[in-house]
Write a protein that holds these residues in place. Structure first.
Motif, short mmCIF file in Angstrom:
data_model
loop_
_atom_site.label_atom_id
_atom_site.label_comp_id
_atom_site.label_asym_id
_atom_site.label_seq_id
_atom_site.Cartn_x
_atom_site.Cartn_y
_atom_site.Cartn_z
N GLU A 243 0.84 -1.20 0.00
CA GLU A 243 0.00 0.00 0.00
C GLU A 243 0.88 1.25 0.00
OE1 GLU A 243 -4.28 -0.26 1.91
OE2 GLU A 243 -2.77 -0.82 3.38
N SER A 244 0.49 2.22 -0.78
CA SER A 244 1.29 3.45 -0.87
C SER A 244 1.24 4.23 0.44
CB SER A 244 0.79 4.32 -2.02
OG SER A 244 -0.48 4.86 -1.70
N VAL A 245 2.30 4.98 0.68
CA VAL A 245 2.36 5.82 1.88
C VAL A 245 1.22 6.83 1.87
CG1 VAL A 245 3.76 7.51 3.12
CG2 VAL A 245 4.86 5.57 2.04
N ARG A 246 0.95 7.38 0.70
CA ARG A 246 -0.07 8.42 0.57
C ARG A 246 -1.47 7.88 0.90
NH1 ARG A 246 -0.58 13.43 -1.63
NH2 ARG A 246 -2.44 13.89 -2.85
N LYS A 247 -1.70 6.59 0.63
CA LYS A 247 -3.00 6.00 0.94
C LYS A 247 -3.20 5.91 2.45
CE LYS A 247 -5.88 1.95 -0.02
NZ LYS A 247 -5.95 0.64 -0.71
N LEU A 248 -2.13 5.61 3.17
CA LEU A 248 -2.22 5.49 4.62
C LEU A 248 -2.08 6.84 5.33
CD1 LEU A 248 0.00 2.30 5.04
CD2 LEU A 248 -2.49 2.42 5.11
N ASN A 249 -1.40 7.78 4.67
CA ASN A 249 -1.21 9.11 5.25
C ASN A 249 -1.41 10.15 4.14
OD1 ASN A 249 -0.42 11.46 6.49
ND2 ASN A 249 1.55 10.70 7.23
N PRO A 250 -2.64 10.64 3.95
CA PRO A 250 -2.96 11.56 2.85
C PRO A 250 -2.17 12.87 2.88
CG PRO A 250 -4.97 10.69 3.86
CD PRO A 250 -3.83 10.30 4.74
N GLU A 251 -1.55 13.20 4.02
CA GLU A 251 -0.78 14.44 4.11
C GLU A 251 0.54 14.36 3.34
OE1 GLU A 251 -0.21 15.57 8.14
OE2 GLU A 251 -2.35 15.72 8.61
N VAL A 252 0.98 13.14 3.04
CA VAL A 252 2.26 12.96 2.34
C VAL A 252 2.11 13.42 0.89
CG1 VAL A 252 3.93 11.24 1.51
CG2 VAL A 252 2.96 11.05 3.82
N PRO A 253 2.99 14.32 0.42
CA PRO A 253 2.91 14.78 -0.98
C PRO A 253 3.14 13.62 -1.95
CG PRO A 253 4.38 16.17 0.33
CD PRO A 253 4.06 14.98 1.16
N GLU A 254 2.56 13.72 -3.13
CA GLU A 254 2.66 12.65 -4.12
C GLU A 254 4.10 12.38 -4.53
OE1 GLU A 254 0.72 11.32 -8.42
OE2 GLU A 254 0.32 13.31 -7.59
N LYS A 255 4.90 13.45 -4.67
CA LYS A 255 6.28 13.25 -5.10
C LYS A 255 7.10 12.53 -4.02
CE LYS A 255 7.14 18.12 -3.94
NZ LYS A 255 7.52 19.43 -4.50
N LEU A 256 6.77 12.73 -2.73
CA LEU A 256 7.45 12.00 -1.66
C LEU A 256 7.01 10.54 -1.68
CD1 LEU A 256 9.31 11.95 0.77
CD2 LEU A 256 7.41 12.73 2.20
N ASP A 257 5.74 10.30 -1.95
CA ASP A 257 5.22 8.95 -2.07
C ASP A 257 5.95 8.18 -3.18
OD1 ASP A 257 3.65 6.70 -1.79
OD2 ASP A 257 1.95 7.51 -2.90
N LEU A 258 6.14 8.85 -4.33
CA LEU A 258 6.85 8.23 -5.45
C LEU A 258 8.30 7.96 -5.11
CD1 LEU A 258 5.40 10.40 -8.36
CD2 LEU A 258 4.89 8.00 -7.91
N LEU A 259 8.91 8.89 -4.37
CA LEU A 259 10.31 8.72 -3.98
C LEU A 259 10.49 7.49 -3.10
CD1 LEU A 259 12.86 11.37 -2.99
CD2 LEU A 259 12.35 9.62 -1.29
N ILE A 260 9.62 7.30 -2.12
CA ILE A 260 9.72 6.14 -1.23
C ILE A 260 9.48 4.85 -2.01
CG2 ILE A 260 8.68 4.98 0.77
CD1 ILE A 260 8.12 7.78 1.92
N GLU A 261 8.53 4.89 -2.95
CA GLU A 261 8.25 3.70 -3.75
C GLU A 261 9.47 3.31 -4.59
OE1 GLU A 261 5.07 2.15 -7.12
OE2 GLU A 261 4.53 3.78 -5.77
N LYS A 262 10.17 4.31 -5.11
CA LYS A 262 11.37 4.01 -5.90
C LYS A 262 12.49 3.50 -5.01
CE LYS A 262 14.30 5.69 -9.59
NZ LYS A 262 14.52 6.70 -10.64
N MET A 263 12.61 4.01 -3.79
CA MET A 263 13.62 3.51 -2.85
C MET A 263 13.38 2.02 -2.57
SD MET A 263 13.91 6.58 -0.02
CE MET A 263 15.23 5.81 0.95
N MET A 264 12.08 1.61 -2.57
CA MET A 264 11.73 0.24 -2.20
C MET A 264 11.38 -0.63 -3.41
SD MET A 264 9.48 0.79 1.23
CE MET A 264 9.39 -0.98 1.41
N ALA A 265 11.87 -0.26 -4.58
CA ALA A 265 11.62 -1.08 -5.77
C ALA A 265 12.17 -2.49 -5.57
CB ALA A 265 12.25 -0.43 -6.99
N LYS A 266 11.41 -3.49 -6.00
CA LYS A 266 11.84 -4.89 -5.84
C LYS A 266 13.16 -5.15 -6.55
CE LYS A 266 10.50 -9.54 -7.24
NZ LYS A 266 9.50 -10.34 -7.99
N ASN A 267 13.29 -4.64 -7.76
CA ASN A 267 14.51 -4.80 -8.55
C ASN A 267 15.50 -3.71 -8.16
OD1 ASN A 267 16.52 -4.95 -10.50
ND2 ASN A 267 15.09 -5.46 -12.14
#
Length: 489
Positions: A243-267
Motif C-alpha cells: 500500500e502506498s504511503v499516501r493512501k495510509l497518510n494523505p498528508e504525504v505529498p505525491e512526489k514524496l510517495d513516489l520517492l519512497i516507492e522508488k527507494m523500495m523497488a523490488k529490482n
C-alpha cells in the motif's frame, strides 16, 4: 549499579567479575544485542564515556569471524561523520573481544516510534536526510550497513541523529542465517528481497531499500509488508506490492510517495543509484523540520541550527560622542541628501552595452545605469551582456562593474533557483514516468494472469461437460450389458 555488578564474567565458575577491558572501566550493563552484551564504560585515558560491545562466545570461538570483526571495526573507525556513531577502539582482554564506540545519551528511533507511533513529515524527513548523509559517507568508504532499521538509528538528547553499527553489521551478518539469533541476514521487516536470497552478494542499494522501509514506517506507523513468519514476509516482498504511503497518510505529498516507492523497488536496478541522488530530491522538496519536534526545546539547544544574520549593535563605549540634537539631525540630513544626489548621478550615467535583442542578434545600445539594471531584473538583458563607459573602451562583463554588482547577484540567485526548479521538475517527471511504466507492466501482467485464468476455467468446464455427455451416452448401454451378464430382467 556498581561496576562489579555490571561486568562480564569469564565463566560460570569464576568468582570475580571483570571490571576493566583494556583502558575501559566498565560501569553498568546497558543491554544485549545480536553481537553480544553492551556496557557503559569510561575511557580512563581521555576521561570520557563510551559504549563497549563484547562478542558472544559463538562468534569469539570462530577465528575467521574474529579476524573479520577486527577488520570491519578498523574500517568503521575511519568513518568521521557527525551522523555516524564513531568507533574508538577494538581489542581483546580477559578472553573477551570487544569494540569501544561513541556513547549516545539518548534513545533509538524504535523507542521513539513505540512512544509516538507515527512521525510528522518534517521530523521523518529530517531523520532520513541525516541517515542518507551518513550512509553516503559510508558507501564512499565501501562500507554497507545491511541492517538499517529504527533500532540502529539513534537520537541524542540534543536531537542529533546517529546511525549505529556501520561496518559491524556486515561482520556479524556474514555467518548468520535466518534461523540463528541476532540480526542474521538483516531485519526481515526492512531488508530487501535480494538480501534474503543471498546476503553475501548485495551492494549499497540494500541500504537504500531498508531506509525506504524505515521512512515508510516513520510516516505511517505501519510496515509495507507483513507475514506471520519470516518466510511469509519474504514471500510478500517478492511480490513487490504494498500500500502506498499516501493512501495510509494523505498528508504525504505525491512526489514524496513516489520517492519512497522508488527507494523500495523490488529490482535493485529500479532504485536510486546512490544516497546523494535521494538527498538532492528531498532537499529540493524542502519538507524537513529545522529540528526534531519530539526533542525538548531546551535539550535540543545543542543540535545544529541555521544561524540567521541579525543587526549589529554598537556598544555605548564604542559609540561616537553625541552632539546636540539639532547638530546631529542636520548632519544626517546633509549626509542623506549628498548620498541621494550621488546615487541619482550614477543611475543616469550612459553606458555602451553589448547584448542580444529579442531576435537573438548581438547589438550594441546606449543605456543608462538605471535602464540596464531594469533590463537585467526583467530578464530582457542576459547576464552574459558586456558594457563599456566610452565608445573607444573595451567591453567587460556586467558583474565586473560595481554599478551592476548587486543586481547581478540577485539575477544569478534567481537563475540558479529557476534551474533548480527545472531540475527538480525533471526528476519528479522521471519518477512519475518510472511509476507509470511499472503500473502499465503491472496492468498487463494482471490482465494476462486474468485471461489465462478464464481460459483455464473454460477448459475445466469443457472437460467436465464432456465427461457428463459421455456418461449420458454410455451408462444405459453399460447397464444393459451388466443386466444380460447377470440374467437380470
Amino acid at each position: 549499579m556498581s561496576s562489579s555488578e555490571a561486568s562480564p564474567q569469564k565463566g560460570a565458575s569464576s568468582a570475580n567479575k571483570i571490571t576493566h577491558l583494556g583502558e575501559f572501566r566498565l560501569k553498568r550493563k546497558l543491554g544485549a544485542g545480536g553481537m553480544g552484551d553492551v556496557y557503559l564504560a569510561e575511557q580512563e585515558s581521555l576521561d570520557r564515556k563510551v559504549a563497549i560491545k563484547t562478542l558472544k562466545k559463538k562468534f569469539a570461538n570462530d577465528p575467521k569471524f574474529v579476524e573479520r570483526f577486527y577488520r570491519e571495526a578498523k574500517a568503521m573507525a575511519k568513518l568521521d561523520h557527525p551522523n555516524v556513531v564513531r568507533c574508538y577502539a577494538v581489542g581483546e582482554d580477559h578472553g573477551f573481544h570487544y569494540v569501544a564506540i561513541e556513547y549516545i545519551d539518548g534513545k533509538s528511533m524504535q523507542d521513539w516510534m513505540d512512544e509516538l507511533k507515527q512521525l510528522s513529515i518534517g521530523d521523518a524527513t529530517l531523520i532520513i536526510l541525516a541517515c542518507l548523509d551518513a550512509l553516503s559517507h559510508a558507501h564512499e568508504s565501501k562500507l554497507i550497513h545491511r541492517d538499517i532499521k529504527p533500532d540502529n538509528i539513534l537520537v541524542t538528547s540534543k536531537g542529533v541523529v546517529k546511525v549505529a553499527d556501520l561496518g559491524l553489521a556486515k561482520a556479524v551478518d556474514e555467518d548468520n542465517s535466518m534461523t540463528q539469533s541476532g540480526t542474521g541476514l538483516g531485519t526481515p521487516l526492512y531488508m530487501p528481497p535480494e538480501q534474503a536470497r543471498n546476503a553475501k552478494h548485495v551492494d549499497h542499494r540494500t541500504d537504500i531499500y531498508a531506509l525506504g522501509g524505515t521512512f515508510y514506517n516513520f510516516l505511517t506507523g505501519k510496515f509495507p509488508f507483513s507475514g506471520d513468519t519470516a518466510l511469509e514476509l519474504i514471500m510478500a516482498k517478492e511480490s513487490g506490492k504494498f500500500e502506498s504511503v499516501r493512501k495510509l497518510n494523505p498528508e504525504v505529498p505525491e512526489k514524496l510517495d513516489l520517492l519512497i516507492e522508488k527507494m523500495m523497488a523490488k529490482n535493485p536496478d529500479h532504485r536510486f543509484k546512490n544516497c546523494a541522488e535521494i538527498m538532492s530530491l528531498l532537499e529540493d522538496m524542502e519538507l524537513e523540520s529545522p529540528s526534531l519536534s519530539f526533542i525538548d526545546g531546551e535539550a535540543a539547544s545543542g543540535a545544529p541550527r541555521v544561524r540567521r544574520k541579525g543587526k549589529s549593535k554598537v556598544s555605548s563605549a564604542a559609540a561616537p560622542k553625541r552632539s546636540s540634537g539639532h547638530e546631529v539631525s542636520s548632519a544626517k540630513d546633509a549626509e542623506r541628501s549628498t548620498s541621494k544626489n550621488k546615487k541619482e548621478v550614477v543611475e543616469q550615467r550612459v553606458w555602451f552595452i553589448q547584448h542580444q535583442n529579442a531576435a537573438g542578434k548581438t547589438i550594441v545600445s546606449k543605456m543608462t545605469v538605471a535602464q540596464i539594471k531594469q533590463g537585467v531584473k526583467a530578464g530582457v538583458i542576459n547576464t552574459t551582456a558586456k558594457v563599456k563607459r566610452t565608445a573607444e573602451g573595451q567591453f567587460i562583463g556586467l558583474a565586473q562593474c560595481p554599478e551592476f554588482d548587486s543586481v547581478m547577484q540577485v539575477r544569478t540567485i534567481k537563475d540558479k533557483a529557476d534551474a533548480r526548479a527545472t531540475n527538480m521538475q525533471d526528476k519528479i517527471n522521471e519518477i512519475s514516468r518510472d511509476y507509470d511504466r511499472r503500473n502499465r507492466r503491472r496492468f498487463f501482467k494482471n490482465l494476462a494472469e486474468g485471461t489465462w485464468g478464464w481460459i483455464t476455467l473454460i477448459i475445466y468446464l469443457g472437460v467436465i461437460a464432456g465427461i457428463c455427455y459421455l456418461g449420458y451416452l454410455f451408462i444405459p448401454e453399460l447397464w444393459r450389458w451388466i443386466a444380460v451378464k447377470l440374467n437380470l430382467s
